[in-house]
Design a protein around this motif. Structure first.
Motif, PDB file in Angstrom:
ATOM      1  N   LYS A   8       0.825  -1.205   0.000  1.00 38.12           N
ATOM      2  CA  LYS A   8       0.000   0.000   0.000  1.00 38.12           C
ATOM      3  C   LYS A   8       0.863   1.261   0.000  1.00 38.12           C
ATOM      4  CE  LYS A   8      -3.556   2.478   2.584  1.00 38.12           C
ATOM      5  NZ  LYS A   8      -4.387   2.536   3.801  1.00 38.12           N
ATOM      6  N   LYS A   9       1.888   1.277   0.848  1.00 33.38           N
ATOM      7  CA  LYS A   9       2.750   2.451   0.944  1.00 33.38           C
ATOM      8  C   LYS A   9       3.445   2.734  -0.378  1.00 33.38           C
ATOM      9  CE  LYS A   9       6.643   4.338   3.581  1.00 33.38           C
ATOM     10  NZ  LYS A   9       7.618   4.070   4.675  1.00 33.38           N
ATOM     11  N   GLU A  10       4.011   1.696  -1.006  1.00 32.20           N
ATOM     12  CA  GLU A  10       4.738   1.877  -2.264  1.00 32.20           C
ATOM     13  C   GLU A  10       3.799   2.284  -3.394  1.00 32.20           C
ATOM     14  OE1 GLU A  10       6.875  -1.726  -2.967  1.00 32.20           O
ATOM     15  OE2 GLU A  10       8.380  -1.315  -1.413  1.00 32.20           O
ATOM     16  N   PHE A  11       2.605   1.700  -3.405  1.00 30.47           N
ATOM     17  CA  PHE A  11       1.648   2.028  -4.462  1.00 30.47           C
ATOM     18  C   PHE A  11       1.193   3.483  -4.342  1.00 30.47           C
ATOM     19  CE2 PHE A  11      -2.693   2.205  -6.206  1.00 30.47           C
ATOM     20  CZ  PHE A  11      -2.432   1.780  -7.502  1.00 30.47           C
ATOM     21  N   LEU A  12       0.849   3.916  -3.133  1.00 35.75           N
ATOM     22  CA  LEU A  12       0.377   5.286  -2.937  1.00 35.75           C
ATOM     23  C   LEU A  12       1.497   6.310  -3.154  1.00 35.75           C
ATOM     24  CD1 LEU A  12      -2.015   4.902   0.128  1.00 35.75           C
ATOM     25  CD2 LEU A  12      -2.616   5.144  -2.288  1.00 35.75           C
ATOM     26  N   THR A  13       2.723   5.914  -2.876  1.00 37.18           N
ATOM     27  CA  THR A  13       3.859   6.799  -3.165  1.00 37.18           C
ATOM     28  C   THR A  13       3.959   7.050  -4.661  1.00 37.18           C
ATOM     29  OG1 THR A  13       5.113   6.037  -1.230  1.00 37.18           O
ATOM     30  CG2 THR A  13       6.366   7.046  -3.018  1.00 37.18           C
ATOM     31  N   GLU A  14       3.777   5.988  -5.440  1.00 30.39           N
ATOM     32  CA  GLU A  14       3.817   6.146  -6.899  1.00 30.39           C
ATOM     33  C   GLU A  14       2.630   6.964  -7.394  1.00 30.39           C
ATOM     34  OE1 GLU A  14       4.275   3.563 -11.028  1.00 30.39           O
ATOM     35  OE2 GLU A  14       4.100   2.527  -9.118  1.00 30.39           O
ATOM     36  N   VAL A  15       1.467   6.738  -6.794  1.00 33.61           N
ATOM     37  CA  VAL A  15       0.284   7.524  -7.168  1.00 33.61           C
ATOM     38  C   VAL A  15       0.565   9.008  -6.946  1.00 33.61           C
ATOM     39  CG1 VAL A  15      -2.088   8.098  -6.519  1.00 33.61           C
ATOM     40  CG2 VAL A  15      -1.413   5.708  -6.766  1.00 33.61           C
ATOM     41  N   GLY A  16       1.176   9.325  -5.800  1.00 35.60           N
ATOM     42  CA  GLY A  16       1.498  10.713  -5.486  1.00 35.60           C
ATOM     43  C   GLY A  16       2.425  11.335  -6.519  1.00 35.60           C
ATOM     44  N   LYS A  17       3.428  10.571  -6.944  1.00 31.68           N
ATOM     45  CA  LYS A  17       4.379  11.073  -7.946  1.00 31.68           C
ATOM     46  C   LYS A  17       3.693  11.311  -9.285  1.00 31.68           C
ATOM     47  CE  LYS A  17       8.499   8.915  -5.927  1.00 31.68           C
ATOM     48  NZ  LYS A  17       9.557   7.883  -6.130  1.00 31.68           N
ATOM     49  N   LYS A  18       2.818  10.383  -9.661  1.00 29.84           N
ATOM     50  CA  LYS A  18       2.120  10.529 -10.943  1.00 29.84           C
ATOM     51  C   LYS A  18       1.127  11.694 -10.900  1.00 29.84           C
ATOM     52  CE  LYS A  18       2.422   5.700 -12.489  1.00 29.84           C
ATOM     53  NZ  LYS A  18       3.043   5.909 -13.794  1.00 29.84           N
ATOM     54  N   LEU A  19       0.505  11.891  -9.740  1.00 29.10           N
ATOM     55  CA  LEU A  19      -0.447  13.001  -9.616  1.00 29.10           C
ATOM     56  C   LEU A  19       0.256  14.354  -9.743  1.00 29.10           C
ATOM     57  CD1 LEU A  19      -2.844  11.791  -6.770  1.00 29.10           C
ATOM     58  CD2 LEU A  19      -3.466  12.288  -9.137  1.00 29.10           C
ATOM     59  N   LYS A  20       1.501  14.437  -9.274  1.00 22.64           N
ATOM     60  CA  LYS A  20       2.252  15.687  -9.403  1.00 22.64           C
ATOM     61  C   LYS A  20       2.418  16.071 -10.863  1.00 22.64           C
ATOM     62  CE  LYS A  20       4.954  15.660  -5.127  1.00 22.64           C
ATOM     63  NZ  LYS A  20       6.318  15.610  -4.545  1.00 22.64           N
ATOM     64  N   LYS A  21       2.562  15.068 -11.728  1.00 22.02           N
ATOM     65  CA  LYS A  21       2.748  15.334 -13.154  1.00 22.02           C
ATOM     66  C   LYS A  21       1.418  15.486 -13.883  1.00 22.02           C
ATOM     67  CE  LYS A  21       7.040  12.624 -13.473  1.00 22.02           C
ATOM     68  NZ  LYS A  21       7.689  11.487 -14.164  1.00 22.02           N
ATOM     69  N   HIS A  22       0.353  15.023 -13.229  1.00 22.60           N
ATOM     70  CA  HIS A  22      -0.947  15.009 -13.886  1.00 22.60           C
ATOM     71  C   HIS A  22      -1.611  16.380 -13.785  1.00 22.60           C
ATOM     72  CE1 HIS A  22      -4.851  13.570 -15.195  1.00 22.60           C
ATOM     73  NE2 HIS A  22      -4.289  12.414 -15.476  1.00 22.60           N
ATOM     74  N   PRO A  23      -2.325  16.803 -14.833  1.00 20.85           N
ATOM     75  CA  PRO A  23      -2.959  18.125 -14.823  1.00 20.85           C
ATOM     76  C   PRO A  23      -4.236  18.230 -13.997  1.00 20.85           C
ATOM     77  CG  PRO A  23      -3.442  16.987 -16.867  1.00 20.85           C
ATOM     78  CD  PRO A  23      -2.424  16.154 -16.151  1.00 20.85           C
ATOM     79  N   VAL A  24      -4.711  17.117 -13.451  1.00 24.48           N
ATOM     80  CA  VAL A  24      -5.939  17.190 -12.659  1.00 24.48           C
ATOM     81  C   VAL A  24      -5.755  18.198 -11.525  1.00 24.48           C
ATOM     82  CG1 VAL A  24      -5.268  15.292 -11.118  1.00 24.48           C
ATOM     83  CG2 VAL A  24      -7.677  15.854 -11.422  1.00 24.48           C
TER      84      VAL A  24
END
Length: 415
Positions: A277-293
């Motif tokens: 869970k920790k590793e997955f959410l860390t990656e989600v956070g990184k991808k969200l930083k690049k995402h325009p949402v």
């Protein structure tokens, strides 16, 4: 000829609500009508002419804006899906080029449509103003648009597929397989211990009966007497009793060790789940930083809750297995005193001191020779249930299934 500007709009924003990635183009819209000089003064006195031309041009402009808005929405959804699937920069550029080519086509269509609209308005005016029927006009339409873009760079959005926690998920599956194997071993050992106990008690009963004979005063004499009494049959003796006792102790020790190993393995699964869970959410956070949402926090919370839901059943299965092994261990530890009593009886058979042997023989008169309350079937059944329960979680830890459930309905949903 005199030029009359019907419309001249520059860098007109095309506003589309709900876009996450596409930046719509800007439009410049110009319509010019060249009139006969003899009409110039009439036009100044009659605003009807300008109104008719503007109405036609506005209609075309709104239709063009609507068409481009719809295309932007369609491509925006496509780009979001491509980002979620890890599209390459080349693929992203190809689709962006496709959007701009489609907009260029819309602009060309709009230019022709605006020209036809102006001509239609002029024809309508000629019917209303008979004096204008002999005049001709020249219509010039110019529509230009900037290129549509993306809210962030293509290179930033073209990401690889999700992999955060994939190693942990794979490790969990390995731990589950190990746990199932340990549970099976525990079940087999429990049955074997039950069988070993039965063999030991039967041997003890025969040898203790022989040892109670006053004519026998040493362990070797006990063995000889037993051997003679059952000649031709697999003979219970002090030696067979000791062997059976050693087997029982060894199997019990192995079972207890495997119970500890299984307990530790199950706890490792829960720790690995937290790591996943920790590793997955860390990656989600990184991808969200690049995402325009725009609302990144809401997306992260949504994914975190969905991930918890996706893992909940697996967690429950493992937690249930931990409770089962704890109950099984408590039951197995209860066997210890029974095994200890049996070992005392075995040890007593090797007494060589005549006085001690006399005491032992007297004690046999009152000894409880009933089978010790060791039920291997109970633990074996529990071990089987445990193996089935934790084994059933294997499919639930498939990484693609977990991520699919966690990302469902979010900006990373590739469905």
């Amino acid at each position: 000829m005199v030029k009359h500007v019907v419309m001249d709009l520059k860098n007109l924003d095309i506003k589309v609500s709900g876009l996450e990635m596409v930046e719509p183009p800007k439009l410049s819209f110009k319509v010019v009508v060249e009139l006969d000089k003899k009409m110039e003064k009439g036009v100044e006195k009659d605003p009807l002419l300008q109104q008719e031309f503007q109405a036609g041009a506005n209609e075309v402009l709104e239709q063009t804006k609507d068409t481009i808005e719809k295309k932007c929405k369609v491509f925006d959804k496509l780009f979001v899906q491509m980002v979620a699937k890890g599209a390459t920069e080349k693929d992203m550029e190809k689709q962006l080029k496709g959007l701009n080519e489609a907009i260029k086509t819309d602009v060309k269509v709009a230019e022709k449509a605006a020209e036809l609209a102006a001509q239609k308005a002029w024809t309508s005016l000629q019917k209303k103003k008979k004096e204008w029927s002999k005049f001709k006009i020249k219509i010039g339409v110019s529509i230009t648009g900037t290129l549509a873009g993306l809210a962030v760079s293509i290179a930033a959005m073209a990401t690889s597929p999700f992999s955060g926690g994939a190693g942990a998920a794979l490790g969990i599956i390995g731990l589950i397989k190990s746990g199932v194997s340990l549970a099976k071993d525990i079940g087999k050992l429990a049955i074997s211990i039950d069988q070993s106990k039965t063999i030991l008690v039967k041997n003890l009963t025969v040898v203790e009966k022989a040892a109670s004979n006053k004519a026998l005063n040493a362990a070797n004499e006990v063995s000889a007497a037993v051997f003679q009494e059952f000649l031709g049959i697999s003979q219970p003796s002090v030696k067979t009793v000791e062997d059976a006792a050693d087997t029982l102790k060894a199997k019990y020790a192995r079972m207890v060790v495997k119970m500890h190993d299984l307990s530790k393995t199950l706890n490792k699964i829960l720790k690995q789940q937290e790591k996943l869970k920790k590793e997955f959410l860390t990656e989600v956070g990184k991808k969200l930083k690049k995402h325009p949402v725009k609302d990144k926090k809401t997306q992260l919370v949504m994914i975190s809750k969905a991930l918890d839901t996706a893992l909940a059943e697996n967690y429950a299965r493992v937690q249930n297995a931990i409770e089962k092994i704890q109950a099984m261990y408590a039951e197995a530890r209860g066997w210890a005193s029974n095994i200890k009593d049996l070992m005392k009886r075995v040890k007593a058979l090797t007494i060589k001191d005549p006085k001690a042997l006399k005491v032992f023989r007297e004690g046999l008169k009152f000894a409880a020779l009933a089978l010790s309350p060791i039920d291997g079937n109970s633990i074996a059944t529990g071990a089987k249930d445990l193996a089935l329960g934790v084994g059933g979680a294997v499919g639930g830890y498939a990484y693609d299934k977990i991520t699919s459930k966690a990302l469902d309905g979010t900006v990373f949903d590739a469905a």
